[in-house]
Design a protein around this motif. Sequence first.
Motif, PDB file in Angstrom:
ATOM      1  N   LEU A 182       0.832  -1.211   0.000  1.00 50.85           N
ATOM      2  CA  LEU A 182       0.000   0.000   0.000  1.00 50.85           C
ATOM      3  C   LEU A 182       0.865   1.258   0.000  1.00 50.85           C
ATOM      4  O   LEU A 182       0.480   2.275  -0.585  1.00 50.85           O
ATOM      5  CB  LEU A 182      -0.930  -0.009   1.212  1.00 50.85           C
ATOM      6  CG  LEU A 182      -2.004  -1.105   1.209  1.00 50.85           C
ATOM      7  CD1 LEU A 182      -2.848  -1.034   2.484  1.00 50.85           C
ATOM      8  CD2 LEU A 182      -2.904  -0.960  -0.025  1.00 50.85           C
ATOM      9  N   ALA A 183       2.026   1.192   0.659  1.00 53.45           N
ATOM     10  CA  ALA A 183       2.939   2.347   0.648  1.00 53.45           C
ATOM     11  C   ALA A 183       3.402   2.622  -0.785  1.00 53.45           C
ATOM     12  O   ALA A 183       3.457   3.786  -1.229  1.00 53.45           O
ATOM     13  CB  ALA A 183       4.137   2.069   1.553  1.00 53.45           C
ATOM     14  N   HIS A 184       3.705   1.565  -1.538  1.00 52.73           N
ATOM     15  CA  HIS A 184       4.125   1.719  -2.939  1.00 52.73           C
ATOM     16  C   HIS A 184       3.004   2.330  -3.780  1.00 52.73           C
ATOM     17  O   HIS A 184       3.239   3.244  -4.585  1.00 52.73           O
ATOM     18  CB  HIS A 184       4.538   0.359  -3.501  1.00 52.73           C
ATOM     19  CG  HIS A 184       4.886   0.394  -4.959  1.00 52.73           C
ATOM     20  ND1 HIS A 184       6.047   0.974  -5.445  1.00 52.73           N
ATOM     21  CD2 HIS A 184       4.189  -0.049  -6.064  1.00 52.73           C
ATOM     22  CE1 HIS A 184       6.070   0.874  -6.762  1.00 52.73           C
ATOM     23  NE2 HIS A 184       4.965   0.264  -7.165  1.00 52.73           N
ATOM     24  N   LYS A 194       4.775   6.074  -1.322  1.00 51.00           N
ATOM     25  CA  LYS A 194       5.505   6.198  -0.062  1.00 51.00           C
ATOM     26  C   LYS A 194       6.553   5.086   0.093  1.00 51.00           C
ATOM     27  O   LYS A 194       6.693   4.488   1.152  1.00 51.00           O
ATOM     28  CB  LYS A 194       4.508   6.132   1.107  1.00 51.00           C
ATOM     29  CG  LYS A 194       3.507   7.254   1.169  1.00 51.00           C
ATOM     30  CD  LYS A 194       4.150   8.559   1.636  1.00 51.00           C
ATOM     31  CE  LYS A 194       3.095   9.640   1.838  1.00 51.00           C
ATOM     32  NZ  LYS A 194       3.696  10.895   2.368  1.00 51.00           N
ATOM     33  N   ASP A 195       7.271   4.818  -0.974  1.00 51.24           N
ATOM     34  CA  ASP A 195       8.278   3.751  -0.917  1.00 51.24           C
ATOM     35  C   ASP A 195       9.372   4.044   0.119  1.00 51.24           C
ATOM     36  O   ASP A 195      10.082   3.123   0.543  1.00 51.24           O
ATOM     37  CB  ASP A 195       8.921   3.554  -2.293  1.00 51.24           C
ATOM     38  CG  ASP A 195       8.018   2.768  -3.236  1.00 51.24           C
ATOM     39  OD1 ASP A 195       7.433   1.766  -2.781  1.00 51.24           O
ATOM     40  OD2 ASP A 195       7.889   3.149  -4.413  1.00 51.24           O
ATOM     41  N   ASN A 196       9.515   5.305   0.493  1.00 44.15           N
ATOM     42  CA  ASN A 196      10.516   5.651   1.508  1.00 44.15           C
ATOM     43  C   ASN A 196      10.168   5.060   2.881  1.00 44.15           C
ATOM     44  O   ASN A 196      11.016   4.974   3.777  1.00 44.15           O
ATOM     45  CB  ASN A 196      10.648   7.170   1.626  1.00 44.15           C
ATOM     46  CG  ASN A 196       9.343   7.832   2.045  1.00 44.15           C
ATOM     47  OD1 ASN A 196       8.315   7.683   1.358  1.00 44.15           O
ATOM     48  ND2 ASN A 196       9.362   8.578   3.137  1.00 44.15           N
ATOM     49  N   LEU A 197       8.911   4.640   3.063  1.00 44.88           N
ATOM     50  CA  LEU A 197       8.472   4.051   4.336  1.00 44.88           C
ATOM     51  C   LEU A 197       8.681   2.540   4.379  1.00 44.88           C
ATOM     52  O   LEU A 197       8.417   1.901   5.395  1.00 44.88           O
ATOM     53  CB  LEU A 197       6.993   4.360   4.582  1.00 44.88           C
ATOM     54  CG  LEU A 197       6.603   5.837   4.700  1.00 44.88           C
ATOM     55  CD1 LEU A 197       5.109   5.965   4.923  1.00 44.88           C
ATOM     56  CD2 LEU A 197       7.376   6.510   5.838  1.00 44.88           C
ATOM     57  N   ARG A 198       9.139   1.978   3.298  1.00 44.65           N
ATOM     58  CA  ARG A 198       9.290   0.525   3.175  1.00 44.65           C
ATOM     59  C   ARG A 198      10.101  -0.049   4.339  1.00 44.65           C
ATOM     60  O   ARG A 198      11.114   0.518   4.742  1.00 44.65           O
ATOM     61  CB  ARG A 198       9.967   0.209   1.844  1.00 44.65           C
ATOM     62  CG  ARG A 198      10.156  -1.279   1.563  1.00 44.65           C
ATOM     63  CD  ARG A 198      10.868  -1.466   0.212  1.00 44.65           C
ATOM     64  NE  ARG A 198      11.145  -2.862  -0.056  1.00 44.65           N
ATOM     65  CZ  ARG A 198      10.244  -3.711  -0.529  1.00 44.65           C
ATOM     66  NH1 ARG A 198       9.004  -3.296  -0.800  1.00 44.65           N
ATOM     67  NH2 ARG A 198      10.564  -4.986  -0.749  1.00 44.65           N
TER      68      ARG A 198
END
Length: 297
Positions: free
Chosen positions: A213-215, A219-223
Amino acid sequence: HNRHTFIANDMLVHNSVYVSFEPLFKAMTEESQKKFYTDEKKLKFIEDFSRDFLNQQNNEWCENIYNPRHGHSYHEFELESIQKSQLVDKKKKYIKGVVWMKGKTYDEPHMSATGIEIVKSTTPKLCRTILTDLIRDMMFVSPNYKDKNEYAIYFNSILAEKKKEFFSVHFQDISNSVSIGDYKKYVIDDQDQLIWAPKCPVSVKAISMFNHLAHKNGKDNLRITSGKIKYYYIKTGPKASDVSYFGYPAGTDETWFPPCDRTTCWDKNIIVPMNRFASVIKMPLLSPTGEYSLSLF
């Protein structure tokens, strides 16, 4: 194997010995039963009996076993604790209502637990509190009710208050804690779609949902693929079995987080463990909605 003894440094090592005094009190004459009719008097009898006779006798018995075999007993028996009641789910999973511990007497039973949800750090703190209160009530209040239907009404009212509190708090307060392991081994794809390898652990499923869902929300920086996380249950379809997990780093709360399925969280964190102990003491199981059915008494 299931033995309680083993050899360590050429010595026979054993676990604690559990003794129930209830059969003794029931077998006493009517005159003696009147003498030990209160919990306080029973507690004093057990304490005195253990100190003045049982501990020494156990040591003598061990000497009689070892001496003819040219050995020496290193056993030292002493009273460790006295429980008013004890619930055993499985080996190493139990709750004790301690009223005496190494010379200290408790006015109210002190709950001591091993291997179950109320002492596990992975269980949400609020859930540990709710379970402790409910189990304490089940262990120490229910015996005071001669009318089981009356107790069911009382217990359901307590349960309703706990459920109301559970459903009103922030989702983080009812999220379980868990550590992520072998993320790359089990996650085949977490961007275009979610694809897991067989036997993917709950922790990995939960956090891969977060990464997916981040992707999708840029928000890939939250991976995150390692460390400790929290997770809660989410609905994935109309059926009761359509349930999955959503994990997230503790303290985070994004608008794209899926809604928490509080009904399933309540069932998994409260009802399921409560029913394990209800079955042990032969009480009716709670329904999925969380209440006793009076017709079951």
